[in-house]
Design an enzyme around this catalytic site. Structure first.
Site, PDB file in Angstrom:
ATOM      1  N   ALA A 157     -13.688 -12.425   6.148  1.00 40.16           N
ATOM      2  CA  ALA A 157     -13.498 -10.798   5.820  1.00 40.16           C
ATOM      3  C   ALA A 157     -12.694 -10.600   4.579  1.00 40.16           C
ATOM      4  O   ALA A 157     -12.875 -11.899   3.539  1.00 40.16           O
ATOM      5  CB  ALA A 157     -12.211 -10.399   6.564  1.00 40.16           C
ATOM      6  N   HIS A 183      -7.410   1.170   2.864  1.00 41.47           N
ATOM      7  CA  HIS A 183      -8.185   0.617   2.829  1.00 41.47           C
ATOM      8  C   HIS A 183      -9.090   0.869   3.621  1.00 41.47           C
ATOM      9  O   HIS A 183      -8.833   1.466   4.571  1.00 41.47           O
ATOM     10  CB  HIS A 183      -7.209  -1.002   2.451  1.00 41.47           C
ATOM     11  CG  HIS A 183      -6.219  -1.465   3.540  1.00 41.47           C
ATOM     12  ND1 HIS A 183      -5.816  -2.107   4.024  1.00 41.47           N
ATOM     13  CD2 HIS A 183      -5.880  -0.467   4.676  1.00 41.47           C
ATOM     14  CE1 HIS A 183      -4.581  -3.025   5.048  1.00 41.47           C
ATOM     15  NE2 HIS A 183      -5.105  -1.643   5.276  1.00 41.47           N
ATOM     16  N   TRP A 228       0.398  -1.424  -0.232  1.00 41.07           N
ATOM     17  CA  TRP A 228       0.386   0.464   0.175  1.00 41.07           C
ATOM     18  C   TRP A 228       0.977   1.104  -0.269  1.00 41.07           C
ATOM     19  O   TRP A 228       1.711   1.774   1.050  1.00 41.07           O
ATOM     20  CB  TRP A 228      -0.851  -0.034   1.572  1.00 41.07           C
ATOM     21  CG  TRP A 228      -1.623  -1.086   1.444  1.00 41.07           C
ATOM     22  CD1 TRP A 228      -3.163  -1.474   0.872  1.00 41.07           C
ATOM     23  CD2 TRP A 228      -2.098  -2.448   1.600  1.00 41.07           C
ATOM     24  NE1 TRP A 228      -3.766  -2.737   0.571  1.00 41.07           N
ATOM     25  CE2 TRP A 228      -2.439  -3.272   1.503  1.00 41.07           C
ATOM     26  CE3 TRP A 228      -0.965  -3.206   2.581  1.00 41.07           C
ATOM     27  CZ2 TRP A 228      -2.913  -4.318   1.807  1.00 41.07           C
ATOM     28  CZ3 TRP A 228      -0.837  -4.155   3.607  1.00 41.07           C
ATOM     29  CH2 TRP A 228      -2.284  -4.798   2.734  1.00 41.07           C
ATOM     30  N   ARG A 281      -4.163   6.616  -2.491  1.00 48.39           N
ATOM     31  CA  ARG A 281      -2.847   5.492  -2.945  1.00 48.39           C
ATOM     32  C   ARG A 281      -2.158   6.613  -3.332  1.00 48.39           C
ATOM     33  O   ARG A 281      -2.746   6.853  -3.788  1.00 48.39           O
ATOM     34  CB  ARG A 281      -3.541   3.860  -3.368  1.00 48.39           C
ATOM     35  CG  ARG A 281      -4.438   3.213  -2.969  1.00 48.39           C
ATOM     36  CD  ARG A 281      -3.146   1.839  -2.275  1.00 48.39           C
ATOM     37  NE  ARG A 281      -4.529   1.524  -2.144  1.00 48.39           N
ATOM     38  CZ  ARG A 281      -4.992   0.085  -2.230  1.00 48.39           C
ATOM     39  NH1 ARG A 281      -4.326   0.047  -3.328  1.00 48.39           N
ATOM     40  NH2 ARG A 281      -5.785  -0.715  -0.906  1.00 48.39           N
ATOM     41  N   VAL A 298      -4.838 -11.861   7.440  1.00 47.86           N
ATOM     42  CA  VAL A 298      -6.321 -12.939   7.207  1.00 47.86           C
ATOM     43  C   VAL A 298      -5.191 -14.601   6.903  1.00 47.86           C
ATOM     44  O   VAL A 298      -4.149 -13.881   6.358  1.00 47.86           O
ATOM     45  CB  VAL A 298      -6.809 -12.912   5.425  1.00 47.86           C
ATOM     46  CG1 VAL A 298      -8.348 -12.166   5.765  1.00 47.86           C
ATOM     47  CG2 VAL A 298      -6.140 -12.952   4.465  1.00 47.86           C
TER      48      VAL A 298
HETATM   49  N1  DAH Z   1      -7.704  -4.858   2.474  1.00 52.29           N
HETATM   50  C1  DAH Z   1      -7.333  -5.086   0.727  1.00 52.29           C
HETATM   51  C2  DAH Z   1      -6.836  -4.401  -0.160  1.00 52.29           C
HETATM   52  O1  DAH Z   1      -7.055  -3.000   0.417  1.00 52.29           O
HETATM   53  C3  DAH Z   1      -8.179  -6.047   0.378  1.00 52.29           C
HETATM   54  C4  DAH Z   1      -8.776  -7.069   1.938  1.00 52.29           C
HETATM   55  C5  DAH Z   1      -8.347  -8.625   1.176  1.00 52.29           C
HETATM   56  C6  DAH Z   1      -9.513  -6.681   2.547  1.00 52.29           C
HETATM   57  C7  DAH Z   1      -7.846  -9.319   1.982  1.00 52.29           C
HETATM   58  C8  DAH Z   1     -10.020  -7.777   2.956  1.00 52.29           C
HETATM   59  C9  DAH Z   1      -9.458  -9.278   2.873  1.00 52.29           C
HETATM   60  O2  DAH Z   1     -10.430  -8.079   3.900  1.00 52.29           O
HETATM   61  O3  DAH Z   1      -9.622 -10.896   3.643  1.00 52.29           O
HETATM   62  O4  DAH Z   1      -5.875  -4.633  -0.709  1.00 52.29           O
END
Ligand code: DAH
Length: 346
Positions: free
Chosen positions: A314, A177, A155, A203, A260
């Site tokens: 999630a 995010h 990120w 971003r 995760v």
């Molecule tokens: N937060 C991640 C992103 O911005 C996206 C994401 C991936 C959210 C996996 C989640 C997850 O909750 O389990 O790239």
């Protein structure tokens, strides 16, 4: 006598022919006014012999009365005419079609966000929110991304300056995010629960047709005693089916996100070709739509929940990307240019 009759005829004509109240007033002044022609005659009466004076006087007075009457009538009819003219000019044709003016409309991202909220709402998901200016803790550390973790490179972050240079102050950033909303929600609510968290993210990147420095994400979180990835797949399939109005398939590919375990990338069947293969899905029949996984025990721990008691999934995806697929929009930047020709199409 002769001149009085002439005068009367002349005055009558002038009064009857007066085409406006102004012309009538002029005629009245010319004949009946203080130095008008009739008044002039009345003034000469005193030089006439007694009997002539009487008959002429009577006639002159009669003439005056007659002319005054005529003038009053003419005034009334001119006033009526003027009034009717005014009515005609000011007439409003209520049968004419009205002027069309443009109403404001909803932005396509608002429309799709509301659609998404409605669909998840029908599956029992509540809507949660978090701040756009976030702390380093919620955006990273609490999501199992400590400062020295290489995953931080995933990120590109807008950091916010700490103007007081207070070494104890939390470092602030524009959230990269919507995942920090997970932690904030778990801290304040007792499971079981299911939520979505839509919102703006930022971003620090170069922009192109599929990248913007700000866009919208939707986070999802479902926690219970035995919530599994099978539940996730079902939820996602139902959601996509309702959003796109046709049966959608979902598949998971193993992937890595620090918050995760296991983590997955989520593909859906290509909306364009229905899975047969086309240029949009690069002839695979699948389009990547989201990241997902089972909430990492460390995330539960940093939010104050015992991972031995609870588990859940999630997920997160870009609302802009979903809108682009649904409305067939080729460039993400169109959402933010406020071109009225684009916005009017929704
Ligand atoms: N937060 C991640 C992103 O911005 C996206 C994401 C991936 C959210 C996996 C989640 C997850 O909750 O389990 O790239």
């Amino acid at each position: 006598m002769h001149s009085l009759e002439d005068l009367r005829a002349e005055a009558e004509r002038a009064i009857k022919q007066a085409g406006s109240l102004k012309a009538l007033r002029d005629a009245e002044v010319a004949y009946l006014g203080r130095s008008g022609k009739l008044t002039q005659i009345l003034k000469t009466l005193k030089d006439l012999p007694e009997d002539k004076r009487r008959t002429m006087g009577a006639e002159a007075n009669e003439t005056r009365k007659l002319l005054e009457l005529l003038a009053a009538e003419r005034t009334a009819s001119l006033k009526r005419e003027e009034y009717e003219q005014k009515l005609k000019l000011e007439r409003i044709d209520i049968t004419r079609p009205g002027k069309r003016y443009h109403k404001g409309g909803l932005h396509p991202l608002t429309i799709i966000r509301r659609d998404i909220e409605r669909i998840f709402g029908s599956m029992g998901f509540a809507v949660a929110e978090g701040p756009e200016v976030e702390t380093e803790f919620y955006n990273f550390d609490a999501l199992n991304i400590p400062a020295d973790h290489p995953a931080r490179d995933m990120w590109d972050t807008f950091w916010i300056k700490n103007p007081k240079r207070d070494p104890k102050a939390q470092r602030l950033l524009l959230r990269t995010h919507t995942s920090p909303v997970q932690v904030r929600y778990i801290q304040k609510h007792a499971p079981p629960f299911r939520i979505i968290a839509p919102g703006r993210v930022f971003r620090y990147e170069a922009t192109d047709a599929s990248h913007e420095i700000q866009f919208y994400q939707l986070e999802g979180l479902m926690v219970g005693r035995d919530i599994s990835l099978a539940n996730f797949k079902q939820v996602m399939q139902t959601f996509l089916g309702k959003l796109f109005g046709k049966e959608m398939k979902v598949r998971l590919r193993p992937s890595y996100f620090p918050f995760v375990e296991p983590g997955a990338e989520v593909d859906m069947s290509c909306v364009q070709c229905g899975g047969h293969g086309c240029s949009v899905c690069k002839h695979t029949g699948w389009v990547e739509i989201a990241g997902a996984g089972m909430v990492h025990p460390k995330v539960f721990q940093s939010a104050g929940l015992n991972p031995k008691d609870w588990q859940g999934f999630a997920f997160g995806f870009g609302i802009d990307r979903v809108a682009m697929m649904k409305y067939k929009i080729p460039d993400i930047r169109m959402f933010y240019q406020n071109d009225i020709r684009f916005l009017r199409q929704f």
